[in-house]
Design a protein around this motif. Sequence first.
Motif, PDB file in Angstrom:
ATOM      1  N   ALA A 283       0.894  -1.222  -0.161  1.00 46.25           N
ATOM      2  CA  ALA A 283      -0.002  -0.039  -0.077  1.00 46.25           C
ATOM      3  C   ALA A 283       0.903   1.457   0.034  1.00 46.25           C
ATOM      4  CB  ALA A 283      -1.005  -0.078   1.343  1.00 46.25           C
ATOM      5  N   ASN A 284       0.432   2.349  -0.702  1.00 49.65           N
ATOM      6  CA  ASN A 284       0.740   3.707  -0.398  1.00 49.65           C
ATOM      7  C   ASN A 284       1.350   3.952   1.114  1.00 49.65           C
ATOM      8  OD1 ASN A 284       0.840   4.058  -3.250  1.00 49.65           O
ATOM      9  ND2 ASN A 284      -0.721   5.236  -3.121  1.00 49.65           N
ATOM     10  N   GLY A 285       2.433   4.511   1.215  1.00 53.46           N
ATOM     11  CA  GLY A 285       2.713   5.112   2.445  1.00 53.46           C
ATOM     12  C   GLY A 285       3.378   3.977   3.493  1.00 53.46           C
ATOM     13  N   THR A 286       3.573   2.782   2.770  1.00 53.27           N
ATOM     14  CA  THR A 286       4.325   1.695   3.673  1.00 53.27           C
ATOM     15  C   THR A 286       5.680   1.853   3.707  1.00 53.27           C
ATOM     16  OG1 THR A 286       2.547  -0.106   2.590  1.00 53.27           O
ATOM     17  CG2 THR A 286       4.712  -0.895   3.293  1.00 53.27           C
ATOM     18  N   LEU A 287       6.417   2.815   2.646  1.00 44.90           N
ATOM     19  CA  LEU A 287       7.759   3.116   2.955  1.00 44.90           C
ATOM     20  C   LEU A 287       8.058   4.443   3.136  1.00 44.90           C
ATOM     21  CD1 LEU A 287       9.056   0.913  -0.104  1.00 44.90           C
ATOM     22  CD2 LEU A 287       9.478   0.409   2.114  1.00 44.90           C
ATOM     23  N   THR A 288       9.129   4.734   3.663  1.00 44.49           N
ATOM     24  CA  THR A 288       9.527   6.272   4.057  1.00 44.49           C
ATOM     25  C   THR A 288      10.767   6.537   3.949  1.00 44.49           C
ATOM     26  OG1 THR A 288       9.217   8.265   5.488  1.00 44.49           O
ATOM     27  CG2 THR A 288       9.630   5.864   6.521  1.00 44.49           C
ATOM     28  N   ILE A 289      11.283   7.509   3.209  1.00 45.29           N
ATOM     29  CA  ILE A 289      12.771   7.654   3.221  1.00 45.29           C
ATOM     30  C   ILE A 289      13.452   7.882   4.550  1.00 45.29           C
ATOM     31  CG2 ILE A 289      14.514   9.466   2.202  1.00 45.29           C
ATOM     32  CD1 ILE A 289      13.625   7.283  -0.179  1.00 45.29           C
ATOM     33  N   ASP A 290      14.697   7.398   4.456  1.00 47.89           N
ATOM     34  CA  ASP A 290      15.543   8.093   5.950  1.00 47.89           C
ATOM     35  C   ASP A 290      16.433   8.975   4.999  1.00 47.89           C
ATOM     36  OD1 ASP A 290      17.584   8.409   7.614  1.00 47.89           O
ATOM     37  OD2 ASP A 290      17.183   6.276   8.283  1.00 47.89           O
ATOM     38  N   ARG A 291      16.110  10.371   5.498  1.00 41.48           N
ATOM     39  CA  ARG A 291      16.757  11.390   4.879  1.00 41.48           C
ATOM     40  C   ARG A 291      18.376  11.637   5.362  1.00 41.48           C
ATOM     41  NH1 ARG A 291      13.151  13.465   1.991  1.00 41.48           N
ATOM     42  NH2 ARG A 291      13.892  15.312   1.484  1.00 41.48           N
ATOM     43  N   GLU A 292      18.749  10.785   6.292  1.00 42.27           N
ATOM     44  CA  GLU A 292      20.104  11.043   6.861  1.00 42.27           C
ATOM     45  C   GLU A 292      21.064   9.962   6.249  1.00 42.27           C
ATOM     46  OE1 GLU A 292      20.202  10.494  11.080  1.00 42.27           O
ATOM     47  OE2 GLU A 292      18.707  12.225  11.491  1.00 42.27           O
ATOM     48  N   PHE A 293      20.426   9.429   4.905  1.00 42.93           N
ATOM     49  CA  PHE A 293      21.687   8.410   4.163  1.00 42.93           C
ATOM     50  C   PHE A 293      21.449   8.781   2.800  1.00 42.93           C
ATOM     51  CE2 PHE A 293      22.562   4.581   2.020  1.00 42.93           C
ATOM     52  CZ  PHE A 293      23.702   4.200   2.429  1.00 42.93           C
ATOM     53  N   ASN A 294      22.389   8.816   2.065  1.00 40.33           N
ATOM     54  CA  ASN A 294      22.720   8.891   0.851  1.00 40.33           C
ATOM     55  C   ASN A 294      24.069   8.527   0.407  1.00 40.33           C
ATOM     56  OD1 ASN A 294      23.794  10.833  -1.669  1.00 40.33           O
ATOM     57  ND2 ASN A 294      21.742  10.257  -2.145  1.00 40.33           N
ATOM     58  N   ALA A 295      24.170   7.709  -0.639  1.00 42.11           N
ATOM     59  CA  ALA A 295      25.601   7.201  -1.385  1.00 42.11           C
ATOM     60  C   ALA A 295      25.572   7.299  -2.654  1.00 42.11           C
ATOM     61  CB  ALA A 295      25.975   5.887  -0.520  1.00 42.11           C
ATOM     62  N   VAL A 296      26.751   7.365  -3.101  1.00 37.82           N
ATOM     63  CA  VAL A 296      26.716   7.128  -4.652  1.00 37.82           C
ATOM     64  C   VAL A 296      27.670   6.122  -4.910  1.00 37.82           C
ATOM     65  CG1 VAL A 296      27.672   8.422  -6.841  1.00 37.82           C
ATOM     66  CG2 VAL A 296      26.647   9.707  -4.935  1.00 37.82           C
ATOM     67  N   ILE A 297      27.435   5.147  -5.863  1.00 34.22           N
ATOM     68  CA  ILE A 297      28.278   4.067  -6.389  1.00 34.22           C
ATOM     69  C   ILE A 297      28.698   4.325  -7.732  1.00 34.22           C
ATOM     70  CG2 ILE A 297      28.079   1.746  -6.689  1.00 34.22           C
ATOM     71  CD1 ILE A 297      27.624   2.493  -3.794  1.00 34.22           C
ATOM     72  N   ASP A 298      29.964   3.940  -7.902  1.00 34.60           N
ATOM     73  CA  ASP A 298      30.347   3.880  -9.526  1.00 34.60           C
ATOM     74  C   ASP A 298      30.138   2.314  -9.775  1.00 34.60           C
ATOM     75  OD1 ASP A 298      31.792   4.202 -11.822  1.00 34.60           O
ATOM     76  OD2 ASP A 298      33.698   3.972 -11.052  1.00 34.60           O
ATOM     77  N   ASP A 299      29.599   2.206 -10.720  1.00 34.42           N
ATOM     78  CA  ASP A 299      29.056   0.700 -11.377  1.00 34.42           C
ATOM     79  C   ASP A 299      29.162   0.689 -12.633  1.00 34.42           C
ATOM     80  OD1 ASP A 299      28.368  -1.959 -11.507  1.00 34.42           O
ATOM     81  OD2 ASP A 299      26.342  -1.432 -10.485  1.00 34.42           O
ATOM     82  N   ALA A 300      30.588   0.303 -13.092  1.00 36.16           N
ATOM     83  CA  ALA A 300      30.923   0.406 -14.440  1.00 36.16           C
ATOM     84  C   ALA A 300      30.843   1.657 -14.993  1.00 36.16           C
ATOM     85  CB  ALA A 300      30.189  -0.589 -15.340  1.00 36.16           C
ATOM     86  N   ASP A 301      31.263   2.708 -14.425  1.00 37.40           N
ATOM     87  CA  ASP A 301      31.557   4.145 -14.671  1.00 37.40           C
ATOM     88  C   ASP A 301      30.274   4.548 -14.850  1.00 37.40           C
ATOM     89  OD1 ASP A 301      34.222   4.083 -14.994  1.00 37.40           O
ATOM     90  OD2 ASP A 301      34.294   3.331 -17.115  1.00 37.40           O
ATOM     91  N   THR A 302      29.265   4.233 -14.286  1.00 37.58           N
ATOM     92  CA  THR A 302      27.916   4.768 -14.194  1.00 37.58           C
ATOM     93  C   THR A 302      27.602   4.990 -12.529  1.00 37.58           C
ATOM     94  OG1 THR A 302      26.939   3.155 -15.939  1.00 37.58           O
ATOM     95  CG2 THR A 302      25.459   4.483 -14.442  1.00 37.58           C
ATOM     96  N   PRO A 303      27.252   6.202 -12.214  1.00 34.43           N
ATOM     97  CA  PRO A 303      26.849   6.856 -10.853  1.00 34.43           C
ATOM     98  C   PRO A 303      25.631   6.219 -10.597  1.00 34.43           C
ATOM     99  CG  PRO A 303      27.014   8.519 -12.459  1.00 34.43           C
ATOM    100  CD  PRO A 303      27.238   7.490 -13.041  1.00 34.43           C
ATOM    101  N   ILE A 304      25.396   6.038  -9.413  1.00 33.59           N
ATOM    102  CA  ILE A 304      23.959   5.111  -8.874  1.00 33.59           C
ATOM    103  C   ILE A 304      23.863   5.781  -7.588  1.00 33.59           C
ATOM    104  CG2 ILE A 304      22.777   3.129  -8.417  1.00 33.59           C
ATOM    105  CD1 ILE A 304      24.239   1.435 -10.542  1.00 33.59           C
ATOM    106  N   GLN A 305      22.646   6.454  -7.422  1.00 33.15           N
ATOM    107  CA  GLN A 305      22.420   6.951  -6.192  1.00 33.15           C
ATOM    108  C   GLN A 305      21.729   5.967  -5.300  1.00 33.15           C
ATOM    109  OE1 GLN A 305      22.477  10.148  -4.833  1.00 33.15           O
ATOM    110  NE2 GLN A 305      23.923  10.708  -6.382  1.00 33.15           N
TER     111      GLN A 305
END
Length: 140
Positions: free
Chosen positions: A68-90
């Motif tokens: 259902a909508n509202g089942t998930l909420t973002i944790d605003r204190e975490f963010n990372a950037v991954i380099d995956d085969a020269d492609t940045p992924i948030q």
Amino acid sequence: MSSNYRLILYHKHPSSGRTLFLRLHETVCQFDGLSTASRVVESHVGGNQVNDNLSDLLTDAEHRLGMANGTLTIDREFNAVIDDADTPIQIYLARFTTIDPPQEHLAEHAGKFIALTEARRLLPTELELLRLAYSIIMDD
């Protein structure tokens, strides 16, 4: 969901504090996983690191999981950037808002909630992301 974004989904029990991560199709980085060549290039923990409006990202995740909508909420204190085969992924962290983890429902989707100690077989990059995420979750 854009292929340049991944969500780490977790459940933290409101009374016991027990924290479990959703592993779906052998990854905790939903929904497309990461390659073996991926690596963490940037991470932000603490503060309000997520400035984007990520409601569409959460709505898509809930839809994919049949939740259902509202089942998930973002944790605003975490963010990372991954380099995956020269492609940045948030990478973003999202919490299930339910009292108990929806284990039975997600088992129908080949999902399993795992403790941090059960994550040993994941990619090293995913282990690093879980370590960073866990430090934020436990400060909550």
